[in-house]
Design a protein around this motif. Structure first.
Motif, short mmCIF file in Angstrom:
data_model
loop_
_atom_site.label_atom_id
_atom_site.label_comp_id
_atom_site.label_asym_id
_atom_site.label_seq_id
_atom_site.Cartn_x
_atom_site.Cartn_y
_atom_site.Cartn_z
N LEU A 14 0.83 -1.21 0.00
CA LEU A 14 0.00 0.00 0.00
C LEU A 14 0.86 1.26 0.00
N ILE A 17 2.58 1.59 -3.54
CA ILE A 17 1.61 2.03 -4.54
C ILE A 17 1.32 3.52 -4.38
N GLN A 18 1.13 3.96 -3.14
CA GLN A 18 0.83 5.37 -2.91
C GLN A 18 1.97 6.26 -3.40
N LEU A 113 -5.29 5.57 -7.53
CA LEU A 113 -4.56 6.14 -6.41
C LEU A 113 -5.49 6.43 -5.24
N ASN A 116 -6.36 3.24 -3.52
CA ASN A 116 -5.24 2.82 -2.68
C ASN A 116 -5.22 3.62 -1.37
N LYS A 120 -5.43 1.95 2.22
CA LYS A 120 -4.34 2.21 3.17
C LYS A 120 -4.90 2.82 4.46
#
Length: 150
Positions: A14, A17-18, A113, A116, A120
């Motif tokens: 997470l 990806i961020q 995004l 995500n 998260k």
């Protein structure tokens, strides 16, 4: 706080990806929205991020959702109203860029995004509930990201 192997993997995925997603978006997208109103909204997002960072100065800041040892639950400044003002600031700062520089691919990437960020945030809240005894009470008095909506 020690995480399980699965939690460590989720934490890493997470977070990567961020940050990679945010970097790629900024690389592919203009940094300044078109129009004074959208630029003002973008600026408000940046100001909110700086305010949140300032309020976290006495805590153990961590870019990953995992609370660090001896962390302090911050409930001042924007944290009095919003539990995740950094996520809110990202949404506020980036959304005007999509509006003023419309592109279906940029929009799709932004939605990925945002998804995500939500995943998260939910993962982080589970960790925070486990780490801070008063987090549940704090969460009853605050909004996650957007006051009166979410």
């Amino acid at each position: 706080m020690e995480l399980t192997i699965n939690q460590k993997i989720i934490n890493l995925i997470l977070t990567l990806i961020q940050y990679f997603g945010f970097a790629i978006f900024l690389f592919w997208s203009p940094w300044l929205a078109k129009g004074s109103l959208l630029q003002l909204i973008e600026l408000l997002g940046i100001v909110l991020a700086l305010w949140a960072i300032y309020e976290m100065r006495n805590s153990k800041i961590n870019i990953a959702p995992q609370p660090r040892a001896h962390s302090v639950l911050i409930s001042s400044g924007p944290y009095r109203i919003i539990r995740h003002p950094m996520y809110t600031s990202i949404i506020i700062a980036i959304t005007p860029l999509i509006i003023s520089h419309w592109d279906i691919y940029r929009f799709g990437f932004l939605m990925f995004l945002y998804l995500n960020l939500i995943l998260k945030m939910l993962f982080e809240e589970g960790l925070l509930r486990s780490y801070f005894a008063d987090y549940i009470e704090y969460s009853k008095k605050t909004w996650r990201i957007i006051p009166y909506i979410f």
